[in-house]
Write a protein that holds these residues in place. Structure first.
Motif, PDB file in Angstrom:
ATOM      1  N   GLU A  76      -7.638   2.075  -4.512  1.00 58.86           N
ATOM      2  CA  GLU A  76      -6.524   2.360  -5.397  1.00 58.86           C
ATOM      3  C   GLU A  76      -6.453   3.854  -5.669  1.00 58.86           C
ATOM      4  O   GLU A  76      -7.424   4.583  -5.466  1.00 58.86           O
ATOM      5  CB  GLU A  76      -6.700   1.572  -6.694  1.00 58.86           C
ATOM      6  N   GLN A  77      -5.311   4.314  -6.129  1.00 63.91           N
ATOM      7  CA  GLN A  77      -5.096   5.726  -6.433  1.00 63.91           C
ATOM      8  C   GLN A  77      -6.250   6.278  -7.256  1.00 63.91           C
ATOM      9  O   GLN A  77      -6.691   5.661  -8.209  1.00 63.91           O
ATOM     10  CB  GLN A  77      -3.779   5.899  -7.195  1.00 63.91           C
ATOM     11  N   ARG A  79      -9.296   6.633  -6.234  1.00 64.01           N
ATOM     12  CA  ARG A  79     -10.586   6.096  -5.786  1.00 64.01           C
ATOM     13  C   ARG A  79     -10.811   6.351  -4.302  1.00 64.01           C
ATOM     14  O   ARG A  79     -11.614   5.670  -3.679  1.00 64.01           O
ATOM     15  CB  ARG A  79     -10.663   4.598  -6.053  1.00 64.01           C
ATOM     16  N   THR A 152      -4.928  -7.508   2.802  1.00 62.58           N
ATOM     17  CA  THR A 152      -4.822  -6.247   2.059  1.00 62.58           C
ATOM     18  C   THR A 152      -4.463  -5.055   2.948  1.00 62.58           C
ATOM     19  O   THR A 152      -4.217  -3.960   2.425  1.00 62.58           O
ATOM     20  CB  THR A 152      -6.133  -5.942   1.316  1.00 62.58           C
ATOM     21  N   GLN A 155      -2.325  -1.661   2.097  1.00 58.58           N
ATOM     22  CA  GLN A 155      -2.265  -1.579   0.644  1.00 58.58           C
ATOM     23  C   GLN A 155      -3.429  -0.756   0.089  1.00 58.58           C
ATOM     24  O   GLN A 155      -4.443  -0.588   0.741  1.00 58.58           O
ATOM     25  CB  GLN A 155      -2.374  -2.981   0.035  1.00 58.58           C
ATOM     26  N   SER A 156      -3.238  -0.290  -1.134  1.00 63.04           N
ATOM     27  CA  SER A 156      -4.326   0.307  -1.911  1.00 63.04           C
ATOM     28  C   SER A 156      -4.893  -0.823  -2.740  1.00 63.04           C
ATOM     29  O   SER A 156      -4.244  -1.316  -3.655  1.00 63.04           O
ATOM     30  CB  SER A 156      -3.792   1.413  -2.822  1.00 63.04           C
ATOM     31  N   PHE A 157      -6.111  -1.248  -2.377  1.00 66.08           N
ATOM     32  CA  PHE A 157      -6.630  -2.480  -2.958  1.00 66.08           C
ATOM     33  C   PHE A 157      -8.146  -2.494  -2.873  1.00 66.08           C
ATOM     34  O   PHE A 157      -8.711  -3.200  -2.067  1.00 66.08           O
ATOM     35  CB  PHE A 157      -6.058  -3.670  -2.175  1.00 66.08           C
ATOM     36  N   SER A 159     -12.107  -0.382  -4.384  1.00 67.99           N
ATOM     37  CA  SER A 159     -12.732   0.719  -5.112  1.00 67.99           C
ATOM     38  C   SER A 159     -12.885   1.961  -4.261  1.00 67.99           C
ATOM     39  O   SER A 159     -13.544   2.894  -4.666  1.00 67.99           O
ATOM     40  CB  SER A 159     -14.094   0.277  -5.644  1.00 67.99           C
TER      41      SER A 159
END
Length: 185
Positions: A76-77, A79, A152, A155-157, A159
């Motif tokens: 995710e953004q 990370r 996924t 995608q941003s998904f 840590s």
């Protein structure tokens, strides 16, 4: 086309992927995320990995203006790592233990796994193969690895780590030697 302008060095490190609550499922990837040979900047030498985060692609350069492109999932953004790293270790069906920081930040997600999971466990987020990324001789805890969550991709998904479908990471793993430079931008 992949160009050198994508490779401006800066650094921000994080840890790996969220635990995979895997359920067997058939996933149909959009064609653009299916591994394929593509044209890239002919100045890029063979034998490098380039991760273009905003496009969710990993390129394994083949030389002569060609690369093998794979669809990826990312953290995710905030990370994701940015910079140049080196593959210093490889593992088949790697075990996984969340970092202390992961457990501290999200104890409800990572706490149950604080003692780790063996390779091949259905909830182990590392999947079939892992390429361990180092900054010099320091392990960043950032990896290129498989995923038990193929839906996924694109995608941003997670840590942080770069994740590929297990079949795709197995193909990449077989070609990439230790010492390979990885450019993440």
């Amino acid at each position: 086309m992949l160009t050198r302008r994508h490779f401006i060095a800066s650094a921000a490190a994080t840890a790996c992927a969220a635990p995979a609550l895997a359920t067997p499922t058939v996933v149909r990837l959009p064609y653009k995320f299916v591994p394929q040979d593509v044209a890239v900047n002919p100045d890029l030498p063979a034998g490098q990995i380039h991760v273009i985060k905003e496009q969710f692609f990993l390129y394994w350069t083949l030389g002569n203006g060609r690369a093998r492109r794979y669809g990826i999932a990312l953290g995710e953004q905030g990370r994701n790592y940015t910079g140049v790293l080196t593959i210093r270790r490889k593992a088949e069906w790697p075990s996984w233990t969340p970092t202390q920081n992961m457990v501290r930040l999200e104890p409800e997600i990572y706490g149950p796994y604080r003692n780790g999971l063996p390779g091949g466990h259905p909830q182990n987020p590392m999947g079939a193969r892992a390429l361990y990324l180092y900054d010099g001789n320091v392990d960043t805890y950032y990896r290129i690895h498989g995923t038990m969550q193929p839906w996924t991709i694109g995608q941003s998904f997670s840590s942080g780590c770069v994740r590929l479908i297990n079949d795709h990471v197995e193909e990449l793993y077989s070609q990439v030697p230790i010492g390979t430079q990885v450019y993440i931008f």
